[in-house]
Motif scaffolding. Sequence first.
Motif, short mmCIF file in Angstrom:
data_model
loop_
_atom_site.label_atom_id
_atom_site.label_comp_id
_atom_site.label_asym_id
_atom_site.label_seq_id
_atom_site.Cartn_x
_atom_site.Cartn_y
_atom_site.Cartn_z
N ILE A 293 -6.37 -3.32 8.07
CA ILE A 293 -5.45 -2.30 7.58
C ILE A 293 -4.28 -3.01 6.89
O ILE A 293 -3.75 -4.00 7.40
CB ILE A 293 -4.94 -1.37 8.71
N THR A 294 -3.93 -2.54 5.71
CA THR A 294 -2.83 -3.13 4.96
C THR A 294 -1.67 -2.15 4.94
O THR A 294 -1.83 -0.99 4.55
CB THR A 294 -3.25 -3.43 3.50
N GLU A 295 -0.51 -2.61 5.41
CA GLU A 295 0.67 -1.73 5.41
C GLU A 295 1.67 -2.18 4.36
O GLU A 295 1.64 -3.31 3.89
CB GLU A 295 1.32 -1.68 6.80
N GLY A 296 2.53 -1.25 3.97
CA GLY A 296 3.53 -1.56 2.96
C GLY A 296 3.02 -1.41 1.54
O GLY A 296 3.61 -1.95 0.60
N VAL A 297 1.90 -0.68 1.36
CA VAL A 297 1.38 -0.50 -0.01
C VAL A 297 2.24 0.54 -0.74
O VAL A 297 2.56 1.59 -0.20
CB VAL A 297 -0.11 -0.07 0.00
N GLU A 298 2.61 0.21 -1.98
CA GLU A 298 3.56 1.04 -2.72
C GLU A 298 3.05 1.50 -4.08
O GLU A 298 3.63 2.40 -4.68
CB GLU A 298 4.88 0.28 -2.90
N THR A 299 1.98 0.88 -4.58
CA THR A 299 1.50 1.25 -5.92
C THR A 299 -0.01 1.44 -5.93
O THR A 299 -0.73 0.92 -5.07
CB THR A 299 1.83 0.14 -6.95
N LYS A 300 -0.46 2.19 -6.92
CA LYS A 300 -1.90 2.41 -7.09
C LYS A 300 -2.62 1.10 -7.36
O LYS A 300 -3.75 0.89 -6.89
CB LYS A 300 -2.13 3.39 -8.25
N GLU A 301 -1.96 0.21 -8.11
CA GLU A 301 -2.57 -1.09 -8.44
C GLU A 301 -2.83 -1.90 -7.18
O GLU A 301 -3.87 -2.56 -7.05
CB GLU A 301 -1.66 -1.88 -9.40
N GLN A 302 -1.86 -1.86 -6.25
CA GLN A 302 -2.05 -2.58 -4.99
C GLN A 302 -3.25 -2.03 -4.22
O GLN A 302 -4.07 -2.78 -3.69
CB GLN A 302 -0.80 -2.46 -4.12
N VAL A 303 -3.34 -0.71 -4.17
CA VAL A 303 -4.44 -0.06 -3.44
C VAL A 303 -5.78 -0.47 -4.04
O VAL A 303 -6.72 -0.84 -3.33
CB VAL A 303 -4.30 1.47 -3.45
N GLU A 304 -5.89 -0.40 -5.38
CA GLU A 304 -7.15 -0.75 -6.05
C GLU A 304 -7.52 -2.21 -5.79
O GLU A 304 -8.68 -2.54 -5.51
CB GLU A 304 -7.04 -0.49 -7.56
N HIS A 305 -6.52 -3.10 -5.90
CA HIS A 305 -6.77 -4.52 -5.69
C HIS A 305 -7.23 -4.78 -4.26
O HIS A 305 -8.22 -5.49 -4.02
CB HIS A 305 -5.49 -5.32 -6.00
N LEU A 306 -6.53 -4.19 -3.29
CA LEU A 306 -6.86 -4.40 -1.88
C LEU A 306 -8.21 -3.78 -1.53
O LEU A 306 -8.94 -4.31 -0.69
CB LEU A 306 -5.76 -3.81 -0.99
N ARG A 307 -8.53 -2.67 -2.18
CA ARG A 307 -9.83 -2.04 -1.94
C ARG A 307 -10.95 -2.98 -2.38
O ARG A 307 -11.96 -3.13 -1.69
CB ARG A 307 -9.91 -0.71 -2.69
N THR A 308 -10.77 -3.64 -3.53
CA THR A 308 -11.81 -4.57 -4.02
C THR A 308 -11.90 -5.79 -3.11
O THR A 308 -12.97 -6.39 -2.97
CB THR A 308 -11.51 -5.04 -5.46
N LEU A 309 -10.78 -6.17 -2.48
CA LEU A 309 -10.81 -7.32 -1.56
C LEU A 309 -11.46 -6.96 -0.24
O LEU A 309 -11.84 -7.85 0.52
CB LEU A 309 -9.38 -7.83 -1.31
#
Length: 338
Positions: A293-309
């Motif tokens: 689980i990743t906390e502190g996500v603030e942007t759509k770009e972060q979500v997309e990047h973390l989803r691919t990881l």
Amino acid sequence: AYVEKTRFTAADLLEGLDLLSRTFDSNTFKLSIHLGVYEIQEVPMPIAVMCDRAHLALSLVHGENGNKVEFYNDALMERTRLEKEILGSFEAGILERQLAIYLQPQVSADGDLLGAEALVRWNHPEKGFLVPGQFIGILENAGQIHYLDQYVWEEAAAVLKSWQGTEREGLTISVNISVNDMLHLDIYETMTDLVQRYGINPNHLKLEITETALMGDIEKYRKLIARLQNAGFEVEIDDFGSGYSSLSMLKDIEADILKIDMGFLRQTGNPKRSSVILNAVIAMAKWLGMRVITEGVETKEQVEHLRTLGSDMFQGYFFAKPMPVAEFEAKYFRMNAG
């Protein structure tokens, strides 16, 4: 001791302290000398009050290594006054339920609601609405934080109980377990008693244990986590990467979930290297059979990047801020019902 200001400089004093320390230094111990200094502003002030202020300055460096000289100032006095007010009103805050849990949603990679983390806010009768940064540190320093944590655990269990028989019954709530809790409480007995009293599924009360809390006796905590898992709880390692033995700890602690704070990426001068490390940490967690689980996500770009990881769950302002339980229920009940 009283010294005329014209004869005093902190640099000279530290030089003298270093000389004194070296004189008494040995292979078995190192001598550290701490001094608190109050510069007299009001001559009529009682000497006892002047000494108290020097002692107050001294308390700032308690437990630190090396020779230290600390000066009293009005900001220190204000901070001490605030600490006394917080500690003095804490018991009433608990008894009168001035403290309330707030829930910050945790969602899947597809944006589906999975649960929430229980956070705390204090509606103080004199100081108004207080966020954790205004009182958590004070309670920790005073060794009182375990009373607050127990209160939050109890509140979270009550919410889970109230969700039984509704469309929210499958949601989870994560609660924090701190170093202080480990020292003062039997975590296994406390948690198993809690779920039995409320008649809730232990799988719905997730336990977040900070990485630094596990650093003391790794074998003891390994056994504790295994017992909690056998009782039906899921255990999260929180603040991963904040300690100095992260990889060693993961070798021995078989937790269910690894929680990573996006602050890990922001607090760096080299985001590219941090991103590579983040990628490796998520991959490693997956190899170890852990969800992320990743906390502190603030942007759509972060979500997309973390989803691919490979991040499985997300928590952060991009999805929702922490909110009162009633607001959480109103918002997500409508969503689930629709």
